[in-house]
Scaffold this motif. Structure first.
Motif, PDB file in Angstrom:
ATOM      1  N   LEU A  51       0.810  -1.220   0.000  1.00 15.67           N
ATOM      2  CA  LEU A  51       0.000   0.000   0.000  1.00 15.67           C
ATOM      3  C   LEU A  51       0.845   1.273   0.000  1.00 15.67           C
ATOM      4  O   LEU A  51       0.442   2.294  -0.552  1.00 15.67           O
ATOM      5  CB  LEU A  51      -0.913   0.017   1.223  1.00 15.67           C
ATOM      6  N   LEU A  52       2.014   1.200   0.643  1.00 17.78           N
ATOM      7  CA  LEU A  52       2.904   2.359   0.719  1.00 17.78           C
ATOM      8  C   LEU A  52       4.330   1.849   0.880  1.00 17.78           C
ATOM      9  O   LEU A  52       4.606   1.059   1.787  1.00 17.78           O
ATOM     10  CB  LEU A  52       2.541   3.262   1.892  1.00 17.78           C
TER      11      LEU A  52
ATOM     12  N   SER B  95       5.776   8.631  -3.593  1.00 17.26           N
ATOM     13  CA  SER B  95       6.299   7.442  -2.922  1.00 17.26           C
ATOM     14  C   SER B  95       6.643   6.413  -3.982  1.00 17.26           C
ATOM     15  O   SER B  95       6.171   6.480  -5.117  1.00 17.26           O
ATOM     16  CB  SER B  95       5.240   6.869  -1.970  1.00 17.26           C
TER      17      SER B  95
ATOM     18  N   GLY C  47       2.295   4.041  -3.614  1.00  9.19           N
ATOM     19  CA  GLY C  47       1.391   4.878  -2.843  1.00  9.19           C
ATOM     20  C   GLY C  47       1.281   6.266  -3.439  1.00  9.19           C
ATOM     21  O   GLY C  47       1.820   6.553  -4.514  1.00  9.19           O
ATOM     22  N   LYS C  48       0.595   7.122  -2.733  1.00  6.52           N
ATOM     23  CA  LYS C  48       0.358   8.477  -3.231  1.00  6.52           C
ATOM     24  C   LYS C  48       1.424   9.439  -2.723  1.00  6.52           C
ATOM     25  O   LYS C  48       2.158   9.135  -1.776  1.00  6.52           O
ATOM     26  CB  LYS C  48      -1.043   8.923  -2.810  1.00  6.52           C
TER      27      LYS C  48
ATOM     28  N   ASN D 183      -0.766   9.112   1.718  1.00  2.00           N
ATOM     29  CA  ASN D 183      -1.955   8.278   1.569  1.00  2.00           C
ATOM     30  C   ASN D 183      -1.599   6.996   0.835  1.00  2.00           C
ATOM     31  O   ASN D 183      -0.771   6.984  -0.075  1.00  2.00           O
ATOM     32  CB  ASN D 183      -3.040   9.029   0.800  1.00  2.00           C
ATOM     33  N   PHE D 184      -2.262   5.906   1.249  1.00  6.52           N
ATOM     34  CA  PHE D 184      -1.996   4.611   0.642  1.00  6.52           C
ATOM     35  C   PHE D 184      -2.631   4.521  -0.740  1.00  6.52           C
ATOM     36  O   PHE D 184      -3.603   5.220  -1.035  1.00  6.52           O
ATOM     37  CB  PHE D 184      -2.553   3.474   1.503  1.00  6.52           C
ATOM     38  N   ARG D 185      -2.095   3.626  -1.544  1.00  7.57           N
ATOM     39  CA  ARG D 185      -2.772   3.300  -2.787  1.00  7.57           C
ATOM     40  C   ARG D 185      -4.065   2.559  -2.443  1.00  7.57           C
ATOM     41  O   ARG D 185      -4.181   1.921  -1.395  1.00  7.57           O
ATOM     42  CB  ARG D 185      -1.892   2.402  -3.663  1.00  7.57           C
TER      43      ARG D 185
ATOM     44  N   ALA E 219      -3.832   5.904   5.490  1.00 12.85           N
ATOM     45  CA  ALA E 219      -2.703   6.829   5.389  1.00 12.85           C
ATOM     46  C   ALA E 219      -1.783   6.652   6.587  1.00 12.85           C
ATOM     47  O   ALA E 219      -2.153   6.036   7.603  1.00 12.85           O
ATOM     48  CB  ALA E 219      -3.202   8.279   5.318  1.00 12.85           C
TER      49      ALA E 219
ATOM     50  N   SER F  59       7.413   0.682   4.839  1.00 10.26           N
ATOM     51  CA  SER F  59       6.490  -0.020   3.945  1.00 10.26           C
ATOM     52  C   SER F  59       5.231  -0.373   4.713  1.00 10.26           C
ATOM     53  O   SER F  59       5.281  -0.635   5.926  1.00 10.26           O
ATOM     54  CB  SER F  59       7.132  -1.288   3.370  1.00 10.26           C
TER      55      SER F  59
END
Length: 475
Positions: free
Chosen positions: A271-272, A289, A292-293, A323-325, A444, A461
């Motif tokens: 996700l991140l 990132s 992720g965002k 923020n996570f994908r 997030a 991560s």
């Protein structure tokens, strides 16, 4: 799999240069592909035979060219042909013996855990992927895949206890739930339980052992035989049937439910991910990132930039967020967060900054603080878990936020349990835990500092481990 890829992986397995990830991939493929297994056995046999190369001596080659087709030459050729045939027969015998030896040789019993798994072997935390005869596994969290040889695979769900009885892969399940899959053509595999032995006849089946010793089995395909005592009567259970029983009394029919068992390792989604490898001075505001965002700076007194390949909050209080994908949520999900900390650049002022604080906070999908990993000067900057909804704190650790360290957090969405592990995975020493509100879908991550506190991250991560829905779940 493409033919060239098959050949590449098999050849690297034979010569010992295969990578661990490729090894696990090839092992999983060979369990279900008889043709691939056969190709491996053949290559092993050829590899054994090609350890020596045969060369015709030079003097024989020279004389053969100089001599005519005389009776002596014909006799010599005849003798060489006979010897060649005998040599070929010997080579064939060696090849056959090697092939049968390889086929008969029992492979190692290997373990592969989900990203949220945590288990001990004979009561001791283990990093080995091999299970030896007589060793007992206690799975405390997550799912464990056990390759019980080339034809049998077990998927065990926590909490569970399993012991390996012999090299053939026979196991003893004394607690918990496990799902067993046999490759076509195999039979005779046994699962020993407190209420007797389940003998496979080429099938897929689940077994659940309750705390009171009651055993339940669900047969997905094929057949199993259940014997409560050696030499006693056998109860046969066919595909589509399920029964429960104890050491004594009648067998009880159950509704067959394959969804009651975890049959494979859960799906893992990053996700991140960020290793902050950009050049020094790169602004964090809007920085993408790796997964992720982009990062958002919510507050700062001085510009937040990359320092020495790290996210370093030195030189003023700040709060930054990534923020996570987006990822599909499941009713049973576990978030796994790994952080690599280092000593922040501004460390000289920590001896007199008595209110200093640092935090890594997880934010839910609605933007609310769910829980945090926090440290403060009053506790010598040692990490604790905090429930941000109630401000409750865990007992805490002896690990300083100002030191170089690797930590892993896990959050079980179903139970709300947050655990902190001393290492790069959940298969590490458990440092701390706290139960917070369950069912939060995390969206997030924030890094913040205040009153002279500083935290520096080399990398981080966040992964989502998604379990399939179990029967009866509507969300």
């Amino acid at each position: 799999m493409e033919d060239y890829e098959r050949s590449r992986l098999l050849n690297r397995l034979i010569d010992g240069s295969i990578e661990p990830g490729d090894f696990m991939r090839l092992q999983n493929l060979m369990r279900h592909d008889a043709e691939l297994r056969q190709e491996y056995y053949d290559l092993m046999a050829v590899d054994q035979l090609l350890t020596e190369a045969y060369e015709v001596p030079d003097y024989i080659a020279v004389h053969a060219q100089a001599m005519d087709d005389s009776w002596a030459v014909r006799r010599a050729r005849h003798g060489m042909m006979v010897r060649s045939l005998l040599s070929a027969a010997a080579i064939f015998a060696v090849a056959l013996g090697t092939f049968l030896f390889i086929r008969a040789r029992q492979p190692e019993i290997r373990l592969a855990g989900s990203s949220d798994s945590h288990y001990v072997v004979n009561g001791v935390l283990s990093e080995s992927s091999v299970l030896n005869v007589g060793e007992a596994v206690e799975l405390k969290h997550g799912v464990l895949n056990v390759a019980l040889g080339p034809f049998v695979e077990a998927c065990i769900e926590a909490p569970a206890n399993l012991r390996l009885r012999d090299r053939s892969g026979t196991v003893e399940l004394t607690r918990g739930s496990a799902f067993f899959q046999m490759a076509p053509g195999s039979e005779g595999f046994e699962v020993h339980t407190p209420a007797g032995v389940i003998r496979d006849i080429g099938t897929k089946f689940g077994v659940r052992v309750a705390a009171n010793g009651q055993v339940e089995t669900h047969v997905i395909s094929g057949l199993v035989d259940i014997a409560r005592s050696e030499g006693g009567p056998v109860r046969r259970v066919a595909a589509g049937e399920a029964v429960s029983w104890t050491r004594q009394g009648a067998f009880a029919e159950r509704k067959m439910d394959p969804a009651a068992f975890v049959q494979t390792l859960p799906i893992e989604t990053p996700l991140l991910v960020d290793d902050f490898s950009e050049p020094d001075g790169t602004s964090l505001s809007g920085k993408p990132s790796d997964v992720g965002k982009p990062w958002m700076v919510l507050s700062e007194t001085n510009p937040t930039v990359i320092r020495g390949g790290a996210l370093d909050t030195s030189y003023g209080p700040r709060t930054i967020r990534a923020n996570f994908r987006e990822a599909p949520a499941e009713s049973r999900s576990v978030f796994v967060i790994t952080l690599n900390t280092r000593t922040p650049e501004k460390i000289g002022d920590k001896s007199y900054q008595h209110d200093a604080a640092e935090a890594v906070t997880l934010i839910d999908a609605e933007g609310n603080h769910a829980f945090s990993l926090v440290s403060r000067a009053s506790r010598d900057h040692k990490w604790q878990i905090r429930d941000d909804r109630s401000d409750r704190l865990s007992i805490g650790t002896r690990i300083s936020a100002l030191s170089e360290h690797t930590l892993t957090l896990s959050y079980e969405q179903e139970t709300g349990v947050v655990r902190l592990f001393d290492g790069a995975s959940t298969q590490a020493h458990l440092l701390d835990e706290l139960k917070v509100a369950p069912a939060a879908m995390l969206g997030a991550l924030e890094v913040s500092n205040a009153w002279g506190g500083d935290v520096a991250l080399d990398s981080l991560s966040v992964r989502l481990v998604r379990y399939p829905k179990k029967s009866g779940e509507n969300h």
